[in-house]
Design an enzyme around this catalytic site. Structure first.
Site, short mmCIF file in Angstrom:
data_model
loop_
_atom_site.label_atom_id
_atom_site.label_comp_id
_atom_site.label_asym_id
_atom_site.label_seq_id
_atom_site.Cartn_x
_atom_site.Cartn_y
_atom_site.Cartn_z
N HIS A 176 0.85 -1.31 -0.17
CA HIS A 176 -0.08 -0.01 0.00
C HIS A 176 0.75 1.17 -0.02
CE1 HIS A 176 -3.40 2.67 1.77
NE2 HIS A 176 -2.61 3.27 1.93
N GLU A 177 1.68 1.19 1.12
CA GLU A 177 2.92 2.55 1.06
C GLU A 177 3.63 2.67 -0.26
OE1 GLU A 177 2.36 4.69 3.14
OE2 GLU A 177 0.92 3.39 4.38
N HIS A 180 1.68 4.29 -3.15
CA HIS A 180 1.61 5.78 -3.14
C HIS A 180 2.62 6.27 -3.98
CE1 HIS A 180 -1.84 6.50 -0.40
NE2 HIS A 180 -1.50 5.92 0.66
N TYR A 191 -4.37 14.52 -2.82
CA TYR A 191 -4.47 14.02 -1.58
C TYR A 191 -5.53 14.62 -0.93
CZ TYR A 191 -3.26 10.20 1.76
OH TYR A 191 -3.65 9.14 2.68
N GLU A 200 -6.01 6.73 -2.38
CA GLU A 200 -5.94 5.93 -1.22
C GLU A 200 -6.40 4.45 -1.61
OE1 GLU A 200 -5.28 5.04 2.01
OE2 GLU A 200 -4.05 6.76 1.74
N ASP A 273 -9.39 14.29 7.83
CA ASP A 273 -8.65 13.20 7.09
C ASP A 273 -8.55 13.50 5.54
OD1 ASP A 273 -7.48 10.93 6.40
OD2 ASP A 273 -9.47 9.51 6.15
N HIS A 278 -9.47 8.12 3.47
CA HIS A 278 -9.39 6.98 4.15
C HIS A 278 -10.95 6.25 4.21
CE1 HIS A 278 -5.49 8.15 5.07
NE2 HIS A 278 -4.85 7.00 5.00
#
Lengths: 358, 88
Positions: A176-177, A180, A191, A200, A273, A278
Site C-alpha cells: 500500500h505504501e 503511493h 491527496y 488511497e 482526514d 481513508h
C-alpha cells in the site's frame, strides 16, 4: 542505471537471480506470514529454473547474442532506532543476506514482492517505471502506530502493541505504501477529497493484489482485507478495511466502528482526514472487488491490468472525481480488451456502487 | 491552560482527540512552555502533509494551529506524544 541492476536473462520469465540468497528464501519460505512464505517459495522455484537454464547454456554453448536485460529491485532498508530522523541507519542493502531483525527482513521481502508484481504483471520497472531505488525506514518513532509514504520513501512504525502491531507485518500494508509512490509517479492524484480517496483506493487495490499474487490466490479465494494481522489481540476487528464489505473490518471500544461506505448512497462528507480519503476509498475499493470477482481468475491479471492502464495512460487528471476515474477505467478496458465482457463488467461494477461510468 | 490535540489521517484513518487542563498540576509550567512553543511552530491552515501521514490540530485556550507528520518541530512532537498518552 547502475550495472548491478542489470541481469541478462532470456524472456519470458523474469527472475531475480542472485539478489536474494537461496538460504534466506528457504527461511522465508518457512516464515510465519503465509504471504511472505509464498513469495519466497515462488522465487525459489524461479531461481531453480533459471539455474537449470544456465547449466543447459553451459552444456549447449553460448546463449544467443540478443539477450534482453531484466531489471531487479534496488532495496535499501534503514532503522530509525525509534527516533524520527529519516532515513536513519542503513541496515540492509540489495543482495545482502537476512539480518537478525525480522522487521527489516519482512520489509525487504514486501518491497521485493511489490516490485515483482509490477514487473511481471505489467512490465513496470519499480514504482516509477524507470527503476527507482526502493528505500524504507523501520522502527520509526516510539510505539508509533502508523506507516506513511513521505514522497521519497516508505516509513514504518512498530505500533503500540495494544492496538496496532508492527506495520511491516501484513504484506498488503507494505505494498500500500509503495503504491503511493506508484501513484505519485503516474496519475499523481491529489491527496484530498475524491481524488484523495482514489489515491488511497489505488494503494489498497495494489496492496491487496500483491498479497493475492504472493499467495497465488484467485479473486474468489482472496480475503480482500487491508491490514489483516495489524490489530493487536483483543481488538475487535479482523483488519482496517474490507474491500469486499466496506464498513465491516472492525468494531471496537477504542477504535470505534469501521466508517467506510460501500456505495455512493453512504458517501461521507467531511473535512477531516483530508476530506475523508481513508473513508470514501471504500467505494472505489468495492467497485474493484466487484469487477475482479465478476471477471474471475487472478485479480491482478485483467482487473488489475485495467486499473494499472488507467493510472498510466495519461488520460487521468490529478483532480479526478470518482466519475472521471470510472470513465477512464471504461476507456482503459475498451482500449485493451475491446467492447467485450471486460468493458461490460467495469460499467456494471461502478453502477453497483452508484457511480455512473460511460 | 486547556490544551487539546486532534489527530486525523494515518494509514488507519482513525481520529483521536486528547485534552488536558493544566490548572492545579505540579508540572503546569512545563506544559505551558511546551504548548506555547508548539503553537509558535504551528500554521494557521493545514499543511499538505504526506500520504497516510498523521495530521494534527493543536488547540490552546481556544486558538488552533495545524501541523503534520513527518514535519513536526521538536516541541510539537513532544507535546503531541505526551498529550496523546496522558490526556483524557
Amino acid at each position: 542505471m547502475p550495472a548491478s541492476r542489470l541481469m541478462p536473462v532470456s524472456r519470458p520469465m523474469p527472475v531475480f537471480c542472485g539478489i536474494v540468497p537461496p538460504h534466506l528464501l528457504d527461511r522465508l519460505a518457512r516464515a510465519g506470514d503465509p504471504a511472505v512464505a509464498a513469495a519466497a517459495r515462488r522465487t525459489l522455484v524461479a531461481d531453480a529454473a533459471h539455474r537449470t537454464g544456465r547449466r543447459l547454456t553451459t552444456v549447449t554453448g553460448a546463449p544467443p547474442p540478443a539477450q534482453e536485460v531484466v531489471p531487479g529491485p534496488q532495496r535499501t532498508l534503514y532503522d530509525a532506532g525509534n527516533r524520527t530522523v529519516l532515513p536513519g541507519t542503513r541496515v540492509r542493502s540489495e543482495g545482502d543476506g537476512p539480518v537478525r531483525d525480522a522487521t527489516v527482513n519482512r520489509a525487504y521481502a514486501g518491497l521485493g514482492a511489490t516490485f515483482e508484481l509490477l514487473l511481471t504483471a505489467y512490465g513496470h520497472d519499480s514504482i516509477d517505471g524507470a527503476g527507482l531505488p526502493l528505500d524504507a525506514t523501520v522502527h520509526y518513532g516510539e510505539d508509533y502506530g502508523n506507516a506513511f509514504w513521505n514522497g521519497e520513501q516508505m516509513v514504518f512504525g512498530d505500533g503500540d502493541g495494544e492496538i496496532f502491531l508492527d506495520f511491516t507485518g501484513p504484506v498488503d500494508v507494505i505494498a500500500h505504501e509503495l503504491a503511493h509512490g506508484f501513484t505519485q509517479h503516474s496519475a499523481n492524484l491529489a491527496y484530498f477529497g475524491q481524488p484523495g480517496a482514489l489515491n488511497e483506493s489505488v494503494s489498497d487495490v495494489f496492496g491487496s493484489l500483491v498479497k493475492q499474487y504472493t499467495l497465488g490466490q484467485t479473486a474468489d479465494r482472496a480475503d480482500w482485507l487491508i491490514g489483516a494481522g495489524l490489530l493487536a489481540p483483543g481488538v475487535g476487528g479482523v483488519a482496517l478495511r474490507s474491500m469486499k464489505a466496506p464498513g465491516t473490518a472492525y468494531d471496537d471500544d477504542v477504535l470505534g466502528k469501521d466508517p467506510q461506505p460501500a456505495t455512493m448512497a453512504d458517501y461521507v462528507r467531511t473535512g477531516r482526514d483530508n476530506g475523508g480519503v481513508h473513508i470514501n476509498s471504500g467505494i472505489p475499493n468495492h467497485a474493484f472487488h466487484l469487477l475482479a470477482v465478476q471477471l474471475g481468475g487472478k485479480a491482478w491479471e485483467r482487473a488489475g491490468r485495467i486499473w494499472y492502464d488507467t493510472m498510466t495512460s495519461g488520460g487521468l487528471r490529478a483532480d479526478a472525481s470518482f466519475t472521471d476515474f470510472a470513465g477512464e477505467t471504461v476507456a482503459a478496458a475498451t482500449a485493451r480488451y475491446g467492447r467485450g465482457e471486460e468493458r461490460e463488467a467495469v460499467v456494471k461494477a461502478w453502477s453497483q456502487v452508484g457511480v455512473r461510468a460511460e | 491552560m486547556r490544551i487539546q490535540v486532534r489527530r486525523t489521517g494515518g494509514f488507519a484513518g482513525i481520529e483521536r482527540v486528547r485534552a488536558m487542563d493544566t490548572s492545579g498540576r505540579p508540572d503546569a509550567q512545563e506544559w505551558h512552555a511546551l504548548a506555547e512553543q508548539a503553537m509558535r511552530d504551528g500554521r494557521d491552515s493545514p499543511p499538505a502533509g504526506v500520504p497516510d501521514g498523521f495530521r494534527y490540530q493543536l488547540t490552546v485556550d481556544g486558538r488552533t494551529v495545524y501541523c503534520a507528520d513527518p514535519r513536526l518541530s521538536e516541541a510539537q512532537r513532544k507535546l503531541i506524544t505526551r498529550l496523546l498518552k496522558e490526556g483524557a
